[in-house]
Design an enzyme around this catalytic site. Structure first.
Site, PDB file in Angstrom:
ATOM      1  N   ASP A  62       0.853  -1.192   0.000  1.00  0.00           N
ATOM      2  CA  ASP A  62       0.000   0.000   0.000  1.00  0.00           C
ATOM      3  C   ASP A  62       0.890   1.243   0.000  1.00  0.00           C
ATOM      4  O   ASP A  62       1.489   1.582   1.021  1.00  0.00           O
ATOM      5  CB  ASP A  62      -0.901   0.009   1.240  1.00  0.00           C
ATOM      6  CG  ASP A  62      -1.823   1.228   1.251  1.00  0.00           C
ATOM      7  OD1 ASP A  62      -2.854   1.177   0.554  1.00  0.00           O
ATOM      8  OD2 ASP A  62      -1.503   2.219   1.933  1.00  0.00           O
ATOM      9  N   HIS A 126      -6.908   9.758  -2.362  1.00  0.00           N
ATOM     10  CA  HIS A 126      -6.467   9.583  -0.974  1.00  0.00           C
ATOM     11  C   HIS A 126      -7.462  10.164   0.033  1.00  0.00           C
ATOM     12  O   HIS A 126      -7.787   9.554   1.041  1.00  0.00           O
ATOM     13  CB  HIS A 126      -5.088  10.231  -0.817  1.00  0.00           C
ATOM     14  CG  HIS A 126      -4.253   9.656   0.264  1.00  0.00           C
ATOM     15  ND1 HIS A 126      -2.882   9.527   0.172  1.00  0.00           N
ATOM     16  CD2 HIS A 126      -4.572   9.165   1.478  1.00  0.00           C
ATOM     17  CE1 HIS A 126      -2.425   8.987   1.291  1.00  0.00           C
ATOM     18  NE2 HIS A 126      -3.425   8.759   2.091  1.00  0.00           N
TER      19      HIS A 126
END
Ligand SMILES: NC(=O)c1ccc[n+]([C@@H]2O[C@H](COP(=O)([O-])OP(=O)(O)OC[C@H]3O[C@@H](n4cnc5c(N)ncnc54)[C@H](OP(=O)(O)O)[C@@H]3O)[C@@H](O)[C@H]2O)c1
Length: 340
Positions: A62, A126
């Site tokens: 990630d 995000h």
């Protein structure tokens, strides 16, 4: 940096790691390695952890441009593939940062170059706010041109996300730090719907409603801060915060299984159905082993369900857009998008 042996004697066979099936039919390893080094772990240390984790069987990483270490991580990803791991067997996520909502394609190309890849498995928005703040800034700092969530603008960003798929630069797109009211609008208007939603999830913050909503809509939840982020920066701590790895129930279950309480948080997350992405430079093997062995009993799972305290750790204060607001405004807790 040395090439890792793909076959450490204590490694977990990647084929034994549970997989999540996304609505596209693609599979994603149910546990990944987080790469946010926070304020105290250098890019070189994170890159070393990525190498080491791949050698122990991790295939899911990630990443994000704002973590400031994608170039270092990219050198590791290249070395991992030189060491014999096929690109198709890796799952690499990156994310567009808040100051690039108008230049998603440029931002994605930069992450691809840094990560030394020609496609990403998953690319996320995000945060749903285009509000830039300097990395490492104080929790009270606010951007002068900060904005609330404006759905029309989010969809302009999402159209660029969809274009990334058309261009073959990413295989899946997804959201992060979203709420049900915002996701409802995105699901209504998206041409390509999100495959995942990355959200804070740990035993003290289980988000049962949002979790159920995303699962029912065919979106895979990815759980960040799965251990309660014990190493998070000072600016992300408040006196009300609690720590799942210090919870007496978790400590008791950990004692019974003979593992660190963090590993119990990983087991719970994998068994519940989310995909945890614990960060670690020292304990990643224990976390992966925990995900594939010695499952929690039904009673233990239920005991952990009862620990939810609605304790959000990553409150996002720096993304607020008005003076005098409280962080709850970011999370639409009244059930509708907070008015501008
Ligand atoms: N989408 C978003 O907005 C968002 C927000 C926050 C985070 N994230 C992602 O989620 C990832 C994970 O979150 P996080 O890094 O904040 O927190 P976390 O994974 O909950 O906690 C990481 C901390 O736990 C320690 N740890 C890990 N495994 C352990 C074990 N088995 N025993 C003892 N200690 C252990 C690590 O120390 P050692 O290094 O010493 O093992 C590290 O200090 C991030 O790295 C990032 O990739 C995404």
């Amino acid at each position: 940096m040395s090439t890792p042996s793909q076959y450490r004697s204590d490694a977990v066979d990647p084929a034994a790691v549970p997989q999540r099936k996304l609505y596209t039919g693609a599979t994603m390893p149910a546990i990944g390695l987080g790469t946010f080094g926070s304020d105290h772990v250098t890019p070189a240390q994170v890159a070393e952890a990525v190498m080491g984790a791949a050698a122990t069987g991790y295939r899911h990483f990630d990443c994000a441009s704002v973590y400031g270490n994608e170039a270092a991580v990219g050198a590791s990803l290249e070395a991992i593939q030189r060491g014999g791991v096929k690109r198709a067997d890796l799952w690499v996520t990156s994310k567009v940062w808040n100051d690039k909502h108008d230049d998603v394609i440029g931002s994605c190309r930069k992450s691809l170059a840094d990560l030394r890849l020609d496609y990403l498995d998953l690319y996320l928005v995000h945060w749903p706010f285009p509000n830039f703040h300097v990395p490492g800034c104080d929790v009270s700092s606010r951007s002068a041109d900060a904005k609330p969530y404006i759905h029309e603008n989010y969809m302009k960003t999402w159209r660029q996300m969809e274009e990334l798929i058309d261009l073959g630069l990413v295989r899946h797109i997804g959201t992060s730090n979203m709420t049900i009211p915002k996701l409802k609008l995105v699901l209504r208007d998206a041409r390509i719907k999100p495959a995942v939603n990355e959200m804070e999830l740990h035993p003290h913050f289980q988000q049962p409603e949002l979790f159920k909503y995303v699962v029912e809509n065919g979106i895979q939840p990815i759980g960040y801060c799965p251990l309660g982020s014990p190493g998070r920066p000072e600016r992300d701590r408040t006196p009300e915060d609690t720590s799942p790895t210090e919870d007496p129930v978790i400590l008791d279950i950990a004692r019974r299984h003979g593992v660190h309480p963090a590993v119990i948080c990983v087991k719970w997350a994998v068994q519940r159905g989310q995909s945890p992405i614990p960060f670690s430079i020292n304990n990643y093997l224990a976390n992966l082993q925990g995900a594939v062995s010695d499952p929690l009993s039904e009673e233990e799972m239920q005991a952990i369900t009862k620990l939810d305290r609605n304790c959000r750790l990553i409150k996002g204060q720096v993304f607020l857009w008005k003076d005098g607001q409280s962080w709850e405004a970011l999370w639409d807790i009244a059930g509708e998008i907070t008015a501008p």
